[in-house]
Design an enzyme around this catalytic site. Structure first.
Site, PDB file in Angstrom:
ATOM      1  N   GLU A   1     -22.897 -38.028   8.521  1.00 31.66           N
ATOM      2  CA  GLU A   1     -23.412 -37.397   7.317  1.00 31.66           C
ATOM      3  C   GLU A   1     -23.996 -36.043   7.737  1.00 31.66           C
ATOM      4  OE1 GLU A   1     -26.527 -38.323   3.650  1.00 31.66           O
ATOM      5  OE2 GLU A   1     -27.017 -38.977   5.675  1.00 31.66           O
TER       6      GLU A   1
ATOM      7  N   ASP B   1     -26.429 -41.754   9.821  1.00 31.76           N
ATOM      8  CA  ASP B   1     -27.251 -41.221   8.742  1.00 31.76           C
ATOM      9  C   ASP B   1     -27.971 -39.951   9.185  1.00 31.76           C
ATOM     10  OD1 ASP B   1     -28.540 -41.566   6.097  1.00 31.76           O
ATOM     11  OD2 ASP B   1     -30.347 -41.940   7.263  1.00 31.76           O
TER      12      ASP B   1
END
Length: 553
Positions: free
Chosen positions: A244, A205
């Site tokens: 990401e 993330d």
């Protein structure tokens, strides 16, 4: 291509399916999805054809940010089950040939995490340096504020210890200080723990935020990513890190590890996704072609991940303001459909007005673009969003299994949308029985994608179609070729493709029956239906199409 190549680097042509355990299936009738419910649906996922499941956070959490505010990285949120339930799920997934990756949230924790409780207890606390503290916070850059609807700064004053702490996201999510060797060691322990329980990797993330936070402390912040990858490779050579990373292409290449490919295994193609939505809004192929021509080649054993929708807002931040407004006007004209001034909080079928031809074409395009496709749960049946939910939660409603909902016999943890995309009209049970359904179409696309490793592994060439609304490309690998064309407009047309090196070959249609001939000059004339999509395998007349991609041993 040799199957041994594609199976060895499994992530290069995997089909990844992202789901939230909390909203997928309730297994104990309490209204909350859990690992027991998910395990009972493994055969559905295997039958769909996906090869890798990506689990959104399932750790203990106050749930102020849908699980991304973690209070314990070493167990399962009690609402979702136990570690025993997780292990049973992993065993069942492995039995059906499914790999599993999970979200790795290493930028921050919840402010209720015991680490932060210790850190904020005083300036001489044992874990004080596990977070980022400052007497005088740096001036705020408005562009740094990720959630402008909730926050006006990335620094928060802590009255108890008399300093500010950094929070790149919400104030209840203090940033970890990954420049601290103890923090890095702990993150490695977390990876090792879950890999011992069977995970094949992690979706990392907010990677740029992690790197930016260690930049002042380390000579090369990317060494941190390289260290994570090296550790995982030692533990399990086929494990992956899916990042990401929403930054411009020139910056993004560094996250793969430049030419070495020793950091992130895969990165999401945010720029390609945004350009695709611009192309859909304009019914013009040029934005997709431009993105593919600009997109750098990843290192040899790395890969791009291709998607049209995910669990967050559909960010359009890499488009110009005028381009963003074009997409807003086409797919989210109402203010309530937009979020943060930069994106949309809608699902694809609703954005395309429920137009089955256009929806099927869009997913066909996604599966054919070079890279590894990623589906968000419910996309395969055409679920819509719940605009009554707050913010990004609009696209995270419970999975619709039957006309009655089918998620749980109890009151569901979140509202199930009503209307044109409600479960009485959009559900798994009905679409399983309908050969023309979106579910069956996605199954076909997955099957064909897996049969065409050239799409993921091959050299991609954008072709001139002669029509502004038709995007065409070819992918070549080991003397095998797949040719694909998509019509982005609502009008039928014929296109002519120049296919050098394929003179006098046959094009076998992979989505319907039929063949087309390529002339001795390498020209192929292809009729395109409105919002039509064509996948072809090229082969000499004497070679069966099913054998054309198999390299001679």
């Amino acid at each position: 291509m040799r199957l041994t190549y594609t199976s060895d680097l499994w992530w290069k042509n995997a089909v990844i399916y992202c789901l939230d355990v909390e909203t997928f299936k309730d297994g104990n009738d309490d209204g909350v999805g859990d690992f027991r419910g998910l395990t009972q649906q493994i055969d559905y996922l295997a039958g769909l054809g996906v090869t890798c499941l990506w689990l959104m956070p399932f750790f203990p959490t106050p749930n102020r940010d849908d699980g991304y505010d973690v209070t314990d990285f070493y167990t399962v949120d009690p609402r979702l089950g136990t570690l025993g339930d997780f292990v049973e799920f992993m065993r069942t997934a492995k039995d059906r040939g499914l790999r599993v990756i999970a979200d790795l949230v290493i930028n921050h924790t919840s402010d209720r995490h015991p680490w932060f409780a210790d850190s904020r207890s005083g300036r001489d606390a044992r874990l004080r340096d596990w977070y980022v503290w400052s007497d005088e916070p740096e001036p705020d850059d408005p562009e740094q504020i990720v959630f402008p609807d909730k926050e006006d700064s990335v620094w928060e004053w802590d009255e108890g210890s008399g300093q500010y702490y950094l929070h790149s996201f919400y104030r209840h999510q203090p940033d970890l200080n990954v420049a601290n060797p103890e923090v890095r060691d702990e993150i490695v322990r977390v990876l090792g723990f879950w890999m011992e329980l069977g995970l094949s990797g992690f979706r990392v993330d907010a990677v740029p935020f992690v790197i930016e936070n260690v930049a002042p402390e380390l000579a090369d912040p990317h060494d941190f990513l390289a260290g994570l990858r090296a550790f995982m490779t030692r533990r399990e050579g086929s494990s992956i890190l899916l990042g990401e990373v929403n930054v411009p292409y020139p910056e993004l290449v560094r996250y793969f590890g430049s030419g070495l490919g020793d950091q992130l295994t895969m990165c999401f193609d945010f720029i390609g996704m945004q350009r695709t939505w611009l192309a859909l809004a304009r019914s013009e192929a040029a934005p997709i072609a431009e993105a593919l021509r600009e997109r750098p080649r990843p290192p040899k054993d790395c890969q791009w991940s291709v998607f049209l929708r995910n669990h967050d807002e559909l960010t359009l931040d890499k488009l110009t303001e005028d381009e963003r407004q074009e997409v807003f006007a086409a797919f989210g004209p109402e203010e309530d459909m937009q979020i943060f001034g930069r994106g949309l909080r809608r699902r694809l079928p609703a954005m395309l007005g429920g137009d089955a031809r256009r929806i099927k074409m869009a997913y066909s395009l996604m599966f054919s673009l070079p890279g590894t496709p990623v589906l968000f749960y419910g996309e395969e049946i055409g679920m819509g969003e719940d605009l009554a939910a707050e913010g990004r939660m609009a696209v995270r409603s419970p999975m619709q299994w039957s006309a009655e909902g089918g998620f749980s016999p109890a009151e569901p943890v979140r509202e199930i949308p009503e209307g044109a995309f409600g479960p009485e009209r959009v559900n798994v049970a009905d679409q399983k029985r309908d050969t023309r359904s979106l579910l069956r179409w996605i199954q076909l696309l997955i099957e064909r994608y897996r049969e065409c490793p050239e799409l993921a592994w091959g050299e991609c060439t954008v072709l001139e179609s002669g029509h502004p609304s038709v995007f065409a490309h070819r992918c070549d690998a080991d003397d095998a070729t797949v040719v694909v064309a998509h019509n982005l407009c609502d009008g039928a047309t014929d296109i002519r493709l120049q296919l050098d090196g394929l003179e006098n070959y046959l094009l076998t249609d992979l989505l319907t029956d039929g063949t087309l001939e390529i002339s001795g000059e390498g020209l192929a004339e292809i009729p395109m239906d409105p919002h039509g999509c064509r996948w072809f395998r090229a082969a000499p007349p004497e070679v069966p199409p099913e054998d054309a991609s198999v390299k001679a041993q």
